[in-house]
Design a protein around this motif. Structure first.
Motif, PDB file in Angstrom:
ATOM      1  N   TYR A  49      -0.495   8.480 -15.296  1.00 22.92           N
ATOM      2  CA  TYR A  49      -0.461   8.530 -16.586  1.00 22.92           C
ATOM      3  C   TYR A  49      -0.060   9.965 -17.090  1.00 22.92           C
ATOM      4  CZ  TYR A  49      -5.024  10.406 -15.250  1.00 22.92           C
ATOM      5  OH  TYR A  49      -6.053  11.153 -14.472  1.00 22.92           O
ATOM      6  N   ARG A  50       0.106  10.451 -18.015  1.00 23.60           N
ATOM      7  CA  ARG A  50       0.711  11.724 -18.447  1.00 23.60           C
ATOM      8  C   ARG A  50       0.114  11.941 -20.127  1.00 23.60           C
ATOM      9  NH1 ARG A  50       6.914  12.233 -19.324  1.00 23.60           N
ATOM     10  NH2 ARG A  50       6.042  14.192 -20.197  1.00 23.60           N
ATOM     11  N   GLU A  51       0.278  13.400 -20.264  1.00 22.01           N
ATOM     12  CA  GLU A  51       0.098  13.639 -21.473  1.00 22.01           C
ATOM     13  C   GLU A  51       1.125  13.388 -22.596  1.00 22.01           C
ATOM     14  OE1 GLU A  51       3.333  15.954 -20.443  1.00 22.01           O
ATOM     15  OE2 GLU A  51       1.728  15.481 -19.314  1.00 22.01           O
ATOM     16  N   GLY A  52       0.632  13.241 -23.879  1.00 17.66           N
ATOM     17  CA  GLY A  52       1.744  12.836 -24.768  1.00 17.66           C
ATOM     18  C   GLY A  52       2.216  11.533 -24.982  1.00 17.66           C
ATOM     19  N   HIS A  53       3.437  11.378 -25.486  1.00 16.89           N
ATOM     20  CA  HIS A  53       4.015   9.751 -25.960  1.00 16.89           C
ATOM     21  C   HIS A  53       5.331   9.663 -25.082  1.00 16.89           C
ATOM     22  CE1 HIS A  53       1.069   9.579 -29.089  1.00 16.89           C
ATOM     23  NE2 HIS A  53       1.442  10.646 -29.411  1.00 16.89           N
ATOM     24  N   ASN A  54       5.624  10.718 -24.138  1.00 16.85           N
ATOM     25  CA  ASN A  54       6.863  10.540 -23.501  1.00 16.85           C
ATOM     26  C   ASN A  54       6.745   9.563 -22.409  1.00 16.85           C
ATOM     27  OD1 ASN A  54       8.207  12.615 -25.120  1.00 16.85           O
ATOM     28  ND2 ASN A  54       8.569  13.848 -23.414  1.00 16.85           N
ATOM     29  N   ALA A  55       7.975   8.640 -22.299  1.00 16.42           N
ATOM     30  CA  ALA A  55       7.695   7.656 -21.229  1.00 16.42           C
ATOM     31  C   ALA A  55       7.521   8.306 -19.984  1.00 16.42           C
ATOM     32  CB  ALA A  55       8.919   6.823 -21.163  1.00 16.42           C
ATOM     33  N   LEU A  56       6.626   7.491 -18.919  1.00 19.83           N
ATOM     34  CA  LEU A  56       6.205   7.725 -17.829  1.00 19.83           C
ATOM     35  C   LEU A  56       7.129   6.703 -16.845  1.00 19.83           C
ATOM     36  CD1 LEU A  56       4.811   9.754 -15.790  1.00 19.83           C
ATOM     37  CD2 LEU A  56       2.873   8.188 -15.709  1.00 19.83           C
ATOM     38  N   GLY A  57       7.694   7.059 -15.602  1.00 17.57           N
ATOM     39  CA  GLY A  57       8.080   6.026 -14.656  1.00 17.57           C
ATOM     40  C   GLY A  57       7.427   6.334 -13.306  1.00 17.57           C
ATOM     41  N   VAL A  58       7.104   5.078 -12.605  1.00 19.37           N
ATOM     42  CA  VAL A  58       6.647   5.067 -11.168  1.00 19.37           C
ATOM     43  C   VAL A  58       7.516   4.340 -10.293  1.00 19.37           C
ATOM     44  CG1 VAL A  58       4.331   4.836  -9.820  1.00 19.37           C
ATOM     45  CG2 VAL A  58       4.314   5.288 -12.534  1.00 19.37           C
ATOM     46  N   ASN A  59       7.642   4.843  -9.083  1.00 18.77           N
ATOM     47  CA  ASN A  59       8.285   4.148  -8.147  1.00 18.77           C
ATOM     48  C   ASN A  59       7.647   4.416  -6.815  1.00 18.77           C
ATOM     49  OD1 ASN A  59       9.996   6.573  -8.421  1.00 18.77           O
ATOM     50  ND2 ASN A  59      10.228   6.101  -6.382  1.00 18.77           N
ATOM     51  N   VAL A  60       8.113   3.394  -5.945  1.00 14.21           N
ATOM     52  CA  VAL A  60       7.386   3.567  -4.569  1.00 14.21           C
ATOM     53  C   VAL A  60       8.744   3.907  -3.448  1.00 14.21           C
ATOM     54  CG1 VAL A  60       7.691   1.142  -4.109  1.00 14.21           C
ATOM     55  CG2 VAL A  60       6.438   2.755  -2.461  1.00 14.21           C
ATOM     56  N   VAL A  61       8.667   5.076  -2.701  1.00  7.14           N
ATOM     57  CA  VAL A  61       9.618   5.378  -1.746  1.00  7.14           C
ATOM     58  C   VAL A  61       9.224   4.548  -0.443  1.00  7.14           C
ATOM     59  CG1 VAL A  61      10.891   6.923  -0.642  1.00  7.14           C
ATOM     60  CG2 VAL A  61      10.365   7.253  -2.897  1.00  7.14           C
ATOM     61  N   TRP A  62       9.646   3.607   0.234  1.00  6.36           N
ATOM     62  CA  TRP A  62       9.142   3.124   1.368  1.00  6.36           C
ATOM     63  C   TRP A  62      10.429   3.249   2.320  1.00  6.36           C
ATOM     64  CZ3 TRP A  62      10.342  -2.432   2.470  1.00  6.36           C
ATOM     65  CH2 TRP A  62      11.209  -3.130   1.353  1.00  6.36           C
ATOM     66  N   ARG A  63       9.783   3.498   3.694  1.00  9.65           N
ATOM     67  CA  ARG A  63      10.864   3.814   4.911  1.00  9.65           C
ATOM     68  C   ARG A  63      10.599   2.846   5.878  1.00  9.65           C
ATOM     69  NH1 ARG A  63      13.646   8.265   3.608  1.00  9.65           N
ATOM     70  NH2 ARG A  63      13.133   9.698   1.939  1.00  9.65           N
ATOM     71  N   GLY A  64      11.475   2.472   6.825  1.00  5.63           N
ATOM     72  CA  GLY A  64      11.201   1.706   7.887  1.00  5.63           C
ATOM     73  C   GLY A  64      10.783   2.411   9.029  1.00  5.63           C
ATOM     74  N   PRO A  65      10.673   1.435  10.242  1.00  6.25           N
ATOM     75  CA  PRO A  65      10.212   2.191  11.508  1.00  6.25           C
ATOM     76  C   PRO A  65      10.638   3.450  11.993  1.00  6.25           C
ATOM     77  CG  PRO A  65      10.170  -0.132  11.610  1.00  6.25           C
ATOM     78  CD  PRO A  65      10.665   0.125  10.364  1.00  6.25           C
ATOM     79  N   HIS A  66      11.947   3.421  11.849  1.00  9.74           N
ATOM     80  CA  HIS A  66      12.676   4.673  11.803  1.00  9.74           C
ATOM     81  C   HIS A  66      12.929   5.567  11.008  1.00  9.74           C
ATOM     82  CE1 HIS A  66      13.058   2.731  15.933  1.00  9.74           C
ATOM     83  NE2 HIS A  66      13.548   1.621  15.274  1.00  9.74           N
ATOM     84  N   GLY A  67      12.395   5.458   9.887  1.00 11.84           N
ATOM     85  CA  GLY A  67      12.502   6.577   9.021  1.00 11.84           C
ATOM     86  C   GLY A  67      13.691   6.200   8.065  1.00 11.84           C
ATOM     87  N   GLU A  68      14.256   5.111   8.109  1.00 15.67           N
ATOM     88  CA  GLU A  68      15.214   4.650   7.189  1.00 15.67           C
ATOM     89  C   GLU A  68      14.784   4.223   5.980  1.00 15.67           C
ATOM     90  OE1 GLU A  68      14.256   1.074   9.833  1.00 15.67           O
ATOM     91  OE2 GLU A  68      14.091   3.174   9.849  1.00 15.67           O
ATOM     92  N   SER A  69      15.779   4.798   4.872  1.00 13.98           N
ATOM     93  CA  SER A  69      15.315   4.427   3.587  1.00 13.98           C
ATOM     94  C   SER A  69      15.389   3.046   2.927  1.00 13.98           C
ATOM     95  CB  SER A  69      16.094   5.330   2.532  1.00 13.98           C
ATOM     96  OG  SER A  69      15.803   6.686   2.664  1.00 13.98           O
ATOM     97  N   GLU A  70      14.558   2.439   2.228  1.00 18.56           N
ATOM     98  CA  GLU A  70      14.580   1.159   1.606  1.00 18.56           C
ATOM     99  C   GLU A  70      15.070   1.072   0.411  1.00 18.56           C
ATOM    100  OE1 GLU A  70      14.393  -1.835   3.831  1.00 18.56           O
ATOM    101  OE2 GLU A  70      14.345  -0.339   5.346  1.00 18.56           O
ATOM    102  N   PRO A  71      15.428  -0.029  -0.198  1.00 22.42           N
ATOM    103  CA  PRO A  71      16.026  -0.016  -1.598  1.00 22.42           C
ATOM    104  C   PRO A  71      14.950   0.561  -2.480  1.00 22.42           C
ATOM    105  CG  PRO A  71      16.388  -2.033  -0.609  1.00 22.42           C
ATOM    106  CD  PRO A  71      15.420  -1.316   0.534  1.00 22.42           C
ATOM    107  N   PHE A  72      15.198   1.219  -3.680  1.00 19.48           N
ATOM    108  CA  PHE A  72      14.487   1.938  -4.881  1.00 19.48           C
ATOM    109  C   PHE A  72      13.556   0.590  -5.348  1.00 19.48           C
ATOM    110  CE2 PHE A  72      13.660   2.634  -9.183  1.00 19.48           C
ATOM    111  CZ  PHE A  72      13.151   4.336  -8.907  1.00 19.48           C
ATOM    112  N   THR A  73      12.438   0.861  -5.313  1.00 19.55           N
ATOM    113  CA  THR A  73      11.410  -0.055  -5.960  1.00 19.55           C
ATOM    114  C   THR A  73      10.574   0.510  -7.167  1.00 19.55           C
ATOM    115  OG1 THR A  73      11.410  -1.243  -3.789  1.00 19.55           O
ATOM    116  CG2 THR A  73       9.603  -1.664  -5.460  1.00 19.55           C
ATOM    117  N   ARG A  74      10.628  -0.004  -8.110  1.00 19.22           N
ATOM    118  CA  ARG A  74       9.964   0.760  -9.405  1.00 19.22           C
ATOM    119  C   ARG A  74       8.702  -0.140  -9.538  1.00 19.22           C
ATOM    120  NH1 ARG A  74      12.710   3.460 -14.773  1.00 19.22           N
ATOM    121  NH2 ARG A  74      10.799   3.813 -15.652  1.00 19.22           N
TER     122      ARG A  74
END
Length: 658
Positions: A39-64
């Motif tokens: 959460y955040r202060e005020g009325h501006n929009a907040l976004g949340v995403n997960v950064v997940w990585r595979g067994p060798h540190g490889e990046s997976e698709p952006f997931t919001r």
């Protein structure tokens, strides 16, 4: 007081086992729910995403993450790991200027404000879209730039200036401009192959298959891997995919137990396989009467050719004549009189077994156990059923399992630990893949519903494996409930839990206990026990066809492959339990109503939680019984009649009417 780091609070991240101390669990292809409070202060929009990585540190698709129930500031997403190994994820919270801008512009236009009032908003929006054009996929870049140009075009009406920018909501939700990004610590998910969660186990003693006995079960001929291989096709035909073998090692002769656990054995008695070790060798050796290492490899191959994987028993204990007793006496406990202590669980005594002492030489002992496990991994064994793991230090198991998985990530460990809840959960947390459970002792519908709710909440660290019987356990419900109770317990085990197992003899309704015990009389742990499978089935005295159908239903319905998806429905009869499982990706839905009464007909009225079936409250649907083939039209409220002597359960597949 802990001080918050970063611009925005991020709390209550899941999955997180013991505040992130241990990895959470998942399997390949599982839909893993991710959640957090932010959460955040005020009325501006907040976004949340997960950064997940595979067994060798490889990046997976952006997931919001999507917002949950309004006002609670909970955010949710689902990820689907597709490879075995150590995955990591972090949660990020960020200022989302586009969402803030869009919300403000929409409200101002709705309030009747015109071009002059929105001049700054249009200019700011154009600058924001210039940033977005550098972030979105190449195929969408021109669309964003056109929207920015429209915001700057003084020749257009207000509607035409903002329309293209407002239409970017979906694109910029998944490809946001992110500012003031706050990141959590890294969390770990260990991802196993699918068999770690979904499996069907069958246990038999190889020495009994192909064996011959005389009067009073006097051994005449010992079964071998070669003769036991003849039973494999029948096990596979029942739909099992894991064949579990009790210990296959040399059996001690000193203090050997006789029939029915007697302390006075006959010279020809075969002893308990859990009294491991003799002059022929220890934990890395094979009982000579079962065959040679080559015979064992052939047995494994026969099993694999029939779609079965071998699970080996790992019992970390020794017979008095185990080679370790002479070579490493420090691995045992010496009593005041100089003798080595045998195993006891007062008042029970196990004179044929010496427990290991893990404190005298922890490094030497753990290195030897690791060597033994990796020896069998090298022979092709990828599943271990671990005997009494709760009597060994958790720190050892955490070390050992990690070492084994570093060599072969596909290895799985089943904990045979009927003990305190904290210890059972702890074993799961430190790395055990699956666990035996209290299933056997949950004998009412209310108890089972409550227990399943607990197990569902624990799925991130403890995966259940339900067994109606074992060589050690013949519950009184099976002793006295008759064939209908055998069906009931088999339905419950196979339909509630993604993993279930049974010990040979369940299909023959073996139900006579040794007096004063919860074990079978003439127990196979202490004697050869050949069974005439074909005669029983021919005479109609076998549960094998029923077991086969239940395993077929499991394979045909992906909803039954998971535990996170179980939902219970109300029914107004305490002898009946009603639950469903729905596969989110295919929509496949299974609905089960099972009686706990093996003696009397039971009626009940259901109140179905329709959204759990993927439907609205008013909808009607068809159910098709996968055991009898009967079909019915159902809705939220339905009447059910169950006669245990006909069928003690309905196993329905749900067919929406659309």
């Amino acid at each position: 007081m802990e001080i918050m780091t970063g611009r925005f609070p991020i709390e209550d991240v899941t999955p997180s086992v013991s505040c992130g101390r241990y990895p959470s669990k998942a399997v390949v292809g599982e839909l893993v729910p991710i959640s957090a409070v932010s959460y955040r202060e005020g009325h501006n929009a907040l976004g949340v995403n997960v950064v997940w990585r595979g067994p060798h540190g490889e990046s997976e698709p952006f997931t919001r993450l999507e917002p949950g129930e309004p006002g609670l500031d909970q955010w949710h997403a689902v990820i689907k790991p597709d490879r075995v190994g150590r995955w990591t994820f972090t949660i990020e919270a960020f200022d989302d200027p586009y969402q803030t801008w869009r919300n403000a512009v929409t409200k101002k236009i709705g309030a009747g404000q015109g071009l002059e009032d929105l001049a700054n908003d249009l200019a700011e929006g154009a600058g924001l879209l210039d940033l977005a054009a550098k972030i979105v996929p190449n195929a969408d870049e021109e669309r964003v730039r056109e929207a920015a140009a429209a915001l700057r075009d003084d020749e257009r009406s207000l509607f035409n200036r903002v329309a293209l920018a407002l239409d970017l909501e979906e694109l910029l939700w998944h490809n946001p401009v992110r500012q003031l990004v706050t990141t959590t610590r890294s969390y770990v998910i260990w991802v196993d192959r699918q068999r770690a969660l979904y499996s069907s186990w069958y246990e038999f003693f190889p020495r009994s298959e192909g064996a011959e006995v005389g009067p009073d079960a006097t051994p005449v001929k010992h079964g071998t891997f070669a003769t036991a291989a003849g039973r494999i096709p029948a096990v596979a035909a029942m739909g099992f995919d894991v064949l579990y073998l009790p210990p296959i090692h040399p059996i001690g002769r000193i203090n050997r137990k006789g029939r029915n656990n007697t302390l006075v054995p006959r010279p020809e008695d075969v002893g308990s396989p859990w009294a491991i070790g003799a002059e022929e060798g220890g934990h890395d050796a094979i009982h000579p009467e079962l065959g040679t290492p080559e015979d064992f490899r052939a047995f494994i191959k026969t099993a694999a050719d029939n779609g079965l994987e071998i699970a080996m028993d790992l019992a970390l204990q020794a017979a008095p004549d185990h080679p370790w007793v002479k070579s490493h006496p420090e691995w045992f406990t010496t009593r005041a009189d100089g003798t080595i202590a045998y195993a006891e669980n007062p008042p029970k005594k196990y004179q044929d077994i010496y427990p290991l002492n893990w404190d005298n030489d922890p490094k030497g002992l753990r290195e030897e156990v690791l060597r033994v496990v990796l020896h069998w991994v090298g022979e092709g064994v990828k599943i271990f059923r671990v005997d009494n793991p709760h009597t060994k230090a958790l720190s050892f198991w955490q070390w050992c399992i990690a070492k084994v998985k570093a060599v072969e990530p596909d290895v799985l460990f089943l904990a045979e630990a009927f003990t305190r809840p904290a210890m059972m959960n702890g074993l799961g947390k430190v790395g055990f893949t699956q666990s035996y459970t209290y299933f056997t002792w949950r004998t009412t519908a209310g108890e089972m519903r409550e227990y399943m709710t607990q197990l569902k909440a624990s799925i991130d660290w403890m995966r259940p494996n339900f067994w109606p019987n074992t060589p050690d356990i013949l519950h009184e419900t099976l002793q006295h409930g008759g064939p209908p109770m055998f069906k009931i317990r088999t339905v419950l085990a196979s339909m509630l839990s993604p993993s279930w197992g049974m010990y040979a003899g369940l299909e023959l309704f073996e139900h006579v206990a040794r007096p004063g015990s919860e074990e079978l009389i003439d127990n196979e742990k202490y004697e050869l026990k050949p069974r005439d499978w074909a005669a029983a089935e021919k005479a109609g005295r076998s549960l094998a066809p029923y077991i086969t159908r239940l395993n077929e239903i499991r394979r045909e319905n992906p909803a039954l492959h998971w535990l996170r998806n179980i939902e219970f429905h109300d029914i107004d009869n305490n002898e009946l339990l009603c639950w469903s499982k729905r596969d989110a990706e295919t929509g496949n839905t299974v609905l089960v109503i099972c009686s706990f009464d093996s003696q009397d007909v039971q009626w009940g009225n259901t109140t179905i939680n329709m959204p759990a079936l993927g439907m609205d409250w008013h909808e009607r649907f068809d159910v098709v019984d996968q055991i009898t083939g009967a079909s019915y039209e159902w809705g939220q409220h339905n009447a059910v009649r169950i006669d245990p002597f006909v069928e003690p359960a309905h196993v329905f597949v749900v067919r929406p009417r659309r």
